[in-house]
Design an enzyme around this catalytic site. Structure first.
Site, PDB file in Angstrom:
ATOM      1  N   HIS A   1      -7.360   9.690   4.462  1.00 26.14           N
ATOM      2  CA  HIS A   1      -6.913   8.603   5.349  1.00 26.14           C
ATOM      3  C   HIS A   1      -7.036   8.971   6.825  1.00 26.14           C
ATOM      4  O   HIS A   1      -6.775  10.109   7.200  1.00 26.14           O
ATOM      5  CB  HIS A   1      -5.445   8.273   5.084  1.00 26.14           C
ATOM      6  CG  HIS A   1      -5.163   7.757   3.707  1.00 26.14           C
ATOM      7  ND1 HIS A   1      -4.646   8.536   2.706  1.00 26.14           N
ATOM      8  CD2 HIS A   1      -5.340   6.531   3.170  1.00 26.14           C
ATOM      9  CE1 HIS A   1      -4.498   7.805   1.608  1.00 26.14           C
ATOM     10  NE2 HIS A   1      -4.913   6.581   1.865  1.00 26.14           N
ATOM     11  N   GLY A   2      -7.387   7.985   7.632  1.00 22.89           N
ATOM     12  CA  GLY A   2      -7.374   8.177   9.083  1.00 22.89           C
ATOM     13  C   GLY A   2      -8.704   8.666   9.629  1.00 22.89           C
ATOM     14  O   GLY A   2      -9.742   8.533   8.975  1.00 22.89           O
TER      15      GLY A   2
ATOM     16  N   ASN B   1     -10.529   0.727   0.534  1.00 20.36           N
ATOM     17  CA  ASN B   1      -9.538   0.519   1.593  1.00 20.36           C
ATOM     18  C   ASN B   1     -10.108   0.973   2.929  1.00 20.36           C
ATOM     19  O   ASN B   1     -10.541   2.122   3.067  1.00 20.36           O
ATOM     20  CB  ASN B   1      -8.281   1.352   1.318  1.00 20.36           C
ATOM     21  CG  ASN B   1      -7.471   0.824   0.156  1.00 20.36           C
ATOM     22  OD1 ASN B   1      -7.949   0.009  -0.617  1.00 20.36           O
ATOM     23  ND2 ASN B   1      -6.251   1.301   0.029  1.00 20.36           N
ATOM     24  N   VAL B   2     -10.082   0.065   3.902  1.00 17.84           N
ATOM     25  CA  VAL B   2     -10.539   0.449   5.242  1.00 17.84           C
ATOM     26  C   VAL B   2      -9.578  -0.149   6.267  1.00 17.84           C
ATOM     27  O   VAL B   2      -9.477  -1.368   6.398  1.00 17.84           O
ATOM     28  CB  VAL B   2     -12.019   0.072   5.481  1.00 17.84           C
ATOM     29  CG1 VAL B   2     -12.329  -1.353   5.099  1.00 17.84           C
ATOM     30  CG2 VAL B   2     -12.421   0.296   6.915  1.00 17.84           C
TER      31      VAL B   2
ATOM     32  N   ASP C   1       0.848  -1.200   0.000  1.00 21.94           N
ATOM     33  CA  ASP C   1       0.000   0.000   0.000  1.00 21.94           C
ATOM     34  C   ASP C   1       0.886   1.253   0.000  1.00 21.94           C
ATOM     35  O   ASP C   1       1.805   1.367   0.810  1.00 21.94           O
ATOM     36  CB  ASP C   1      -0.898  -0.034   1.251  1.00 21.94           C
ATOM     37  CG  ASP C   1      -2.126   0.837   1.084  1.00 21.94           C
ATOM     38  OD1 ASP C   1      -2.566   1.022  -0.063  1.00 21.94           O
ATOM     39  OD2 ASP C   1      -2.662   1.320   2.109  1.00 21.94           O
TER      40      ASP C   1
HETATM   41  P1  13P Z   1      -8.408   4.486   6.385  1.00 19.28           P
HETATM   42  O1  13P Z   1      -7.409   4.130   7.436  1.00 19.28           O
HETATM   43  O2  13P Z   1      -8.899   5.899   6.512  1.00 19.28           O
HETATM   44  O3  13P Z   1      -9.517   3.522   6.281  1.00 19.28           O
HETATM   45  O4  13P Z   1      -7.629   4.456   4.989  1.00 19.28           O
HETATM   46  C1  13P Z   1      -7.026   3.277   4.589  1.00 19.28           C
HETATM   47  C2  13P Z   1      -6.342   3.433   3.289  1.00 19.28           C
HETATM   48  O5  13P Z   1      -6.835   4.065   2.383  1.00 19.28           O
HETATM   49  C3  13P Z   1      -5.067   2.747   3.114  1.00 19.28           C
HETATM   50  O6  13P Z   1      -4.489   3.012   1.886  1.00 19.28           O
END
Ligand code: 13P
Length: 306
Positions: A178-179, A231-232, A82
């Site tokens: 993200h986050g 993505n989570v 990733d």
């Molecule tokens: P989150 O942690 O906000 O779900 O994002 C994950 C992500 O996109 C990793 O590439």
């Protein structure tokens, strides 16, 4: 079954659903993700970010472990580096058995992103690995990113990027970050932008990063608009953390084994919920059919069964 990103995402794009992608940071979370997918008969993607691997979850340890679990499951499971941001990190992932690579050149000038992503695609395709690129920039929720529409993916540029780099999947910026978002904040996702990019790139598999905290309705609509990978990560980790905090608050002397098993169950329930949002439950049956067709093709050419 351990497989590659393209096999999974081509089916998702063809059948209009999205595959959840989560991070197997340790044995418990890895098994939680794979068990949730197996129980739902859903394909799944396992992500490891380069910083996660530097801080804690070395690929040398995690990839062999998740491969063993993936091989024991009937659902298709891919691994994906990733946000690889340098050739060094790409080759590290490559050497350690990832089945796909996300190269993130989104903070670089456009031409540099095209040039570096193209080189990664050429290297990876030679060895049968699919590549996800990123265009526009999905930043950090804590920094207020996601609200700045100037960072969103431009559809015409997306077409140029996909044509020139040969990526197999494109991560787009359409309003998430993200986050953790500030308390009570739910992102506005630009669904028209997703539809536009999907159309102009002729149905290219599209990835939505920063799934955590985006709201169930938003995720369902994003998938309807054309997202094929969600993505989570933060939400899964937080679910396990909250279970731990709650359990220790009630009984600070809860045995360690009980704690880690409880965290695994909590993470599993959350992943199951996300699988339900993306319409991926039950979709693994397509791959069983694909396998059967491969076997029949082998029998036809060799005249014998395996
Ligand atoms: P989150 O942690 O906000 O779900 O994002 C994950 C992500 O996109 C990793 O590439």
């Amino acid at each position: 079954m351990y497989t590659d990103l393209n096999t999974i995402l081509d089916d998702a794009a063809k059948n209009h659903y999205a595959v959840i992608a989560c991070s197997p940071i340790n044995l418990e979370i890895g098994r939680a993700i794979i068990t949730a997918a197996t129980e739902a008969d859903a394909p799944i993607i396992l992500l490891l970010g380069q910083n996660m691997m530097k801080q804690h979850a070395k690929a040398e340890l995690i990839i062999p472990m998740v491969k063993i679990m993936a091989e024991a499951s009937p659902v298709p499971i891919a691994t994906c580096l990733d946000h690889g941001s340098s050739y060094e990190r790409v080759t590290y992932a490559f050497r350690n058995g990832f089945s796909s690579i996300m190269f993130d050149g989104s903070v670089r000038p456009y031409e540099e992103n095209v040039q570096m992503t193209t080189q990664v695609v050429q290297l990876c395709h030679t060895h049968g690995l699919g590549v996800e690129g990123e265009l526009g920039h999905v930043g950090q929720a804590a920094q207020g990113d996601g609200r700045d529409a100037s960072l969103y993916t431009d559809p015409k540029q997306a077409k140029d990027f996909v044509d020139r780099t040969g990526v197999d999947c494109l991560a787009i910026a359409v309003g998430t970050a993200h986050g953790e978002y500030p308390k009570g904040f739910v992102p506005h996702i630009n669904f028209d932008r997703i539809r536009e990019i999907k159309g102009i790139t002729n149905g290219m598999p599209l990835a939505l990063h920063g799934g955590s905290g985006s709201g169930d309705e938003n995720i369902i609509k994003a998938v309807e608009a054309g997202i094929n990978k969600v993505n989570v990560v933060t939400d899964v980790f937080n679910e396990a953390r909250d279970y731990l905090a709650k359990t220790l608050a009630t009984n600070p002397r809860t045995p360690y084994l009980e704690l880690i098993m409880g965290m695994e169950q909590a993470a599993k329930h959350l992943v199951s919920h996300w699988i339900g949002l993306t319409n991926s439950a039950g979709q693994a049956s397509h791959f069983a059919r694909l396998n059967m067709m491969d076997k029949l093709a082998v029998m036809e050419t060799t005249g014998k069964s395996e």
